[in-house]
Write a protein that holds these residues in place. Structure first.
Motif, short mmCIF file in Angstrom:
data_model
loop_
_atom_site.label_atom_id
_atom_site.label_comp_id
_atom_site.label_asym_id
_atom_site.label_seq_id
_atom_site.Cartn_x
_atom_site.Cartn_y
_atom_site.Cartn_z
N ASP A 50 -18.59 -3.60 43.54
CA ASP A 50 -18.13 -3.22 42.21
C ASP A 50 -17.48 -4.36 41.43
O ASP A 50 -17.31 -4.25 40.21
N GLY A 51 -17.10 -5.42 42.12
CA GLY A 51 -16.47 -6.52 41.42
C GLY A 51 -16.26 -7.73 42.30
O GLY A 51 -16.59 -7.72 43.49
N ILE A 52 -15.74 -8.79 41.68
CA ILE A 52 -15.43 -10.00 42.42
C ILE A 52 -13.95 -10.32 42.28
O ILE A 52 -13.36 -10.14 41.21
N ALA A 53 -13.36 -10.76 43.37
CA ALA A 53 -11.96 -11.18 43.38
C ALA A 53 -11.90 -12.69 43.53
O ALA A 53 -12.63 -13.26 44.34
N VAL A 54 -11.07 -13.31 42.72
CA VAL A 54 -10.98 -14.77 42.73
C VAL A 54 -9.54 -15.23 42.77
O VAL A 54 -8.63 -14.51 42.33
N VAL A 55 -9.36 -16.42 43.29
CA VAL A 55 -8.05 -17.07 43.30
C VAL A 55 -8.19 -18.40 42.55
O VAL A 55 -7.84 -18.51 41.39
N TYR A 56 -8.77 -19.38 43.24
CA TYR A 56 -8.88 -20.73 42.68
C TYR A 56 -9.72 -20.76 41.41
O TYR A 56 -9.45 -21.56 40.50
N LYS A 93 -9.95 3.35 38.53
CA LYS A 93 -11.18 3.30 37.74
C LYS A 93 -12.02 2.17 38.32
O LYS A 93 -11.57 1.02 38.36
N THR A 94 -13.22 2.49 38.76
CA THR A 94 -14.04 1.48 39.44
C THR A 94 -14.22 0.23 38.59
O THR A 94 -14.24 -0.89 39.11
N ASP A 95 -14.33 0.39 37.28
CA ASP A 95 -14.51 -0.77 36.40
C ASP A 95 -13.35 -1.75 36.47
O ASP A 95 -13.51 -2.92 36.14
N SER A 96 -12.18 -1.27 36.89
CA SER A 96 -11.02 -2.16 36.95
C SER A 96 -11.17 -3.22 38.04
O SER A 96 -10.46 -4.22 38.03
N LEU A 97 -12.09 -3.01 38.98
CA LEU A 97 -12.31 -3.99 40.04
C LEU A 97 -13.26 -5.11 39.61
O LEU A 97 -13.44 -6.09 40.36
N ARG A 98 -13.80 -5.01 38.44
CA ARG A 98 -14.85 -5.91 37.98
C ARG A 98 -14.45 -7.39 38.08
O ARG A 98 -15.19 -8.22 38.61
N LEU A 99 -13.27 -7.73 37.59
CA LEU A 99 -12.78 -9.11 37.67
C LEU A 99 -11.33 -9.08 38.15
O LEU A 99 -10.40 -8.87 37.37
N ASP A 150 -8.99 9.04 52.91
CA ASP A 150 -7.84 9.87 52.55
C ASP A 150 -6.62 9.02 52.21
O ASP A 150 -5.71 9.49 51.53
N PHE A 151 -6.62 7.78 52.68
CA PHE A 151 -5.46 6.91 52.48
C PHE A 151 -5.75 5.70 51.60
O PHE A 151 -4.83 5.12 51.03
N VAL A 152 -7.00 5.29 51.52
CA VAL A 152 -7.37 4.03 50.87
C VAL A 152 -8.23 4.30 49.63
O VAL A 152 -9.11 5.15 49.65
N ASP A 153 -7.97 3.53 48.56
CA ASP A 153 -8.69 3.72 47.30
C ASP A 153 -9.85 2.76 47.12
O ASP A 153 -10.83 3.08 46.45
N PRO A 177 -15.00 2.45 46.40
CA PRO A 177 -15.29 1.21 45.68
C PRO A 177 -14.93 -0.05 46.46
O PRO A 177 -14.04 -0.04 47.30
N THR A 178 -15.64 -1.13 46.14
CA THR A 178 -15.45 -2.38 46.86
C THR A 178 -15.34 -3.57 45.91
O THR A 178 -15.91 -3.57 44.81
#
Length: 216
Positions: free
Chosen positions: A183-189, A4-10, A124-127, A162-163
């Motif tokens: 579609d979202g931001i990925a964070v660590v620190y 679900k694209t929304d799951s990439l949001r945070l 075909d292989f990547v979501d 999605p990205t």
């Protein structure tokens, strides 16, 4: 699991130096309460056995939430722990092999650092694609040159799936990242390195919310 694209949001990427041992579960639990929508277990130096153990502990935290859990790079751990999928880099196992082993019910994320890699990504292989490094970050010392917002925009334009953007991102970057079409931001620190991960996640979520007009 269908993405679900929304799951990439945070999107939270864990770091063993910032949340070691039992703090991993505590940090992720707090981040989930704060509004995190996706979790990637990343520990480059752990053994497969340790990753399986950590993943199983996180599955307990995420049970019933619908929040996907993927493991960075380790196919054996992903299969043994039966998580929602795997996230791989350009130099890790190839997406076609990962898909063959995982099957079509699991998620596969692929890191891309250049427009060439984005264009070559096989849907075909990547979501979904992880795009970056956007800004310099200390949580991944060996990252490739940063792409900035202009580079990110170019990658998003080429992406067919999605990205999510990653690399040195903070709440003040949320609006600019989402303006690129990501579609979202990925964070660590920005979560794992904070004294109050729950509040940090909530603040990030509000920054995202203020940009796209939706509520977490």
């Amino acid at each position: 699991m269908a993405l679900k694209t929304d799951s990439l949001r945070l999107y939270l990427v864990t770091d063993p130096s910032l949340c070691p041992g039992p703090r991993l579960v505590e940090t992720v639990a707090a981040a989930v309460r704060g509004g995190v929508t996706f979790v990637q277990l990343r520990d480059k130096d752990a053994s497969t056995r340790d990753r399986i153990e950590a993943a199983c502990a996180l599955k307990g935290v995420l049970a019933g939430t619908g929040i996907p859990l993927v493991i960075n790079d380790d196919l054996d751990a992903a299969l043994a722990a039966d998580v929602d999928g795997i996230h791989i880099g350009q130099e890790d196992v190839s997406p076609d092999i990962a898909r063959h082993r995982l099957g079509h019910g699991k998620l596969i994320g692929l890191s891309c650092e250049t427009t060439v890699q984005v264009a070559a990504a096989n849907v075909d292989f990547v979501d979904y694609l992880g795009l970056g490094t956007v800004f310099a970050t200390s949580t991944k010392a060996d990252h490739k040159p940063t792409i900035g917002l202009i580079g990110l925009s170019e990658m998003v334009r080429l992406a067919k799936i999605p990205t999510v953007a990653i690399g040195g991102l903070k709440k003040e970057h949320a609006a600019d990242i989402l303006k690129t079409g990501c579609d979202g931001i990925a964070v660590v620190y920005a979560i794992c390195g904070q004294p109050d991960p729950e509040q940090a996640a909530r603040d990030l979520g509000r920054a995202i919310q203020s940009r796209n007009g939706t509520f977490l």
